[in-house]
Design a protein around this motif. Structure first.
Motif, short mmCIF file in Angstrom:
data_model
loop_
_atom_site.label_atom_id
_atom_site.label_comp_id
_atom_site.label_asym_id
_atom_site.label_seq_id
_atom_site.Cartn_x
_atom_site.Cartn_y
_atom_site.Cartn_z
N VAL A 246 0.85 -1.20 0.00
CA VAL A 246 0.00 0.00 0.00
C VAL A 246 0.88 1.25 0.00
CG1 VAL A 246 -1.72 1.33 1.31
CG2 VAL A 246 -1.96 -1.16 1.11
N LEU A 247 1.94 1.24 0.80
CA LEU A 247 2.86 2.38 0.83
C LEU A 247 3.45 2.60 -0.56
CD1 LEU A 247 4.49 4.53 2.41
CD2 LEU A 247 6.19 2.73 2.86
N ARG A 248 3.87 1.55 -1.20
CA ARG A 248 4.43 1.66 -2.56
C ARG A 248 3.41 2.25 -3.52
NH1 ARG A 248 4.06 -0.62 -7.27
NH2 ARG A 248 5.85 -0.56 -8.68
N ASP A 249 2.17 1.78 -3.47
CA ASP A 249 1.13 2.31 -4.35
C ASP A 249 0.93 3.81 -4.12
OD1 ASP A 249 0.73 -0.24 -5.37
OD2 ASP A 249 -1.10 -0.62 -4.23
N PHE A 250 0.92 4.22 -2.87
CA PHE A 250 0.76 5.63 -2.54
C PHE A 250 1.93 6.45 -3.10
CE2 PHE A 250 1.73 9.16 0.38
CZ PHE A 250 0.59 9.94 0.15
N LEU A 251 3.15 5.95 -2.92
CA LEU A 251 4.33 6.66 -3.41
C LEU A 251 4.34 6.72 -4.94
CD1 LEU A 251 6.90 5.21 -0.88
CD2 LEU A 251 6.03 7.58 -0.94
N LYS A 252 3.82 5.70 -5.60
CA LYS A 252 3.71 5.71 -7.06
C LYS A 252 2.68 6.77 -7.50
CE LYS A 252 5.73 3.23 -9.57
NZ LYS A 252 7.05 3.51 -10.20
N ARG A 253 1.61 6.94 -6.73
CA ARG A 253 0.64 8.01 -7.04
C ARG A 253 1.30 9.37 -6.90
NH1 ARG A 253 -4.72 7.74 -4.03
NH2 ARG A 253 -5.25 9.33 -5.54
N MET A 254 2.13 9.53 -5.86
CA MET A 254 2.86 10.79 -5.70
C MET A 254 3.76 11.03 -6.92
SD MET A 254 3.98 10.98 -1.69
CE MET A 254 4.57 12.68 -1.85
N GLU A 255 4.42 9.97 -7.35
CA GLU A 255 5.31 10.06 -8.51
C GLU A 255 4.56 10.55 -9.74
OE1 GLU A 255 7.30 6.65 -11.24
OE2 GLU A 255 7.75 6.51 -9.10
N GLU A 256 3.37 9.98 -9.98
CA GLU A 256 2.56 10.38 -11.13
C GLU A 256 2.23 11.86 -11.10
OE1 GLU A 256 -0.83 7.81 -10.90
OE2 GLU A 256 0.35 6.02 -11.37
N LEU A 257 2.10 12.42 -9.90
CA LEU A 257 1.76 13.83 -9.73
C LEU A 257 2.99 14.74 -9.64
CD1 LEU A 257 -1.13 13.32 -7.16
CD2 LEU A 257 -1.35 13.96 -9.58
N GLY A 258 4.18 14.16 -9.73
CA GLY A 258 5.40 14.94 -9.65
C GLY A 258 5.73 15.41 -8.24
N GLN A 259 5.22 14.71 -7.24
CA GLN A 259 5.45 15.06 -5.85
C GLN A 259 6.56 14.18 -5.28
OE1 GLN A 259 1.49 14.43 -4.38
NE2 GLN A 259 0.75 16.36 -5.21
N HIS A 260 7.15 14.64 -4.17
CA HIS A 260 8.27 13.92 -3.58
C HIS A 260 8.08 13.69 -2.09
CE1 HIS A 260 9.99 15.38 -7.34
NE2 HIS A 260 10.62 14.22 -7.31
N ALA A 261 8.71 12.63 -1.62
CA ALA A 261 8.57 12.23 -0.21
C ALA A 261 9.92 11.87 0.39
CB ALA A 261 7.63 11.03 -0.10
N VAL A 262 9.97 12.06 1.69
CA VAL A 262 11.06 11.56 2.52
C VAL A 262 10.43 10.53 3.44
CG1 VAL A 262 12.73 12.14 4.33
CG2 VAL A 262 12.27 13.78 2.47
#
Length: 186
Positions: A83-99
């Protein structure tokens, strides 16, 4: 899959590889545990993705409790990591970044520190193809000696940069150690 670095750490600050500064003051922490419990398509996940700070170019800090990743010694929660990976992939699609911000109440001895590091290394493996991930914060309980954590996670993830919460480093008297190890203070 090896990702190319998009960010670098220089003088304890974050920059794009082209040299543009990236603001880290004002990183908003969001609960990875809540997102994993609700699902990557949940209203909670959508609220995070819609947050204005994400659109302002400021990375978001996704807290990941050690107990979420490793509920029992050496038993990993693959469902939550998916689930975490899926969420981070959604961020990627939107051009957003996470730590990724590991949360551990304590790691009192060498065995616990090694288990915590192994759990976060496992987390890094499960999200290795997420371009949205800039890197990991060093868990507060490891700020006094961050080298092993950074080395373990850098081994197969050379593109990651590493962070430390400035207030926690100051409160624990480890700010100079964090600076010496090149951690980005947020």
């Amino acid at each position: 899959m090896k990702l190319e670095a998009e960010f670098i750490a220089k003088d304890n600050l974050l920059y794009t590889v082209s040299g543009a500064p990236v603001p880290v003051n004002g990183i908003t922490l969001v609960s990875g545990e809540d997102i994993c419990a609700a699902g990557s398509d949940s209203a909670e996940a959508q609220r995070v993705l819609d947050d204005g700070a994400l659109h302002a170019g400021i990375p978001v800090g996704v807290t990941v409790p050690w107990t979420l990743v490793e509920p029992q010694p050496e038993q990993y929660n693959e469902g939550a990591l998916a689930v975490l990976r899926d969420f981070l992939k959604r961020m990627e699609e939107l051009g957003q970044h996470a730590v990724i911000v590991p949360v551990a109440e304590q790691a009192d001895d060498e065995e616990e520190r090694d288990r915590l590091t192994a759990a976060m290394r496992h987390t890094a493996r499960r999200i290795k193809d997420c371009r949205s991930v800039i890197g990991f914060a060093v868990p507060v309980c490891l700020l006094g000696a961050p080298e092993a954590f950074v080395q373990e996670l850098s081994h197969k993830h050379e593109h990651y940069v590493f962070f430390a919460e400035k207030k926690a480093a100051a409160a624990s008297g480890t700010e100079s150690v964090c600076r010496e190890n090149g951690l980005i203070l947020y």
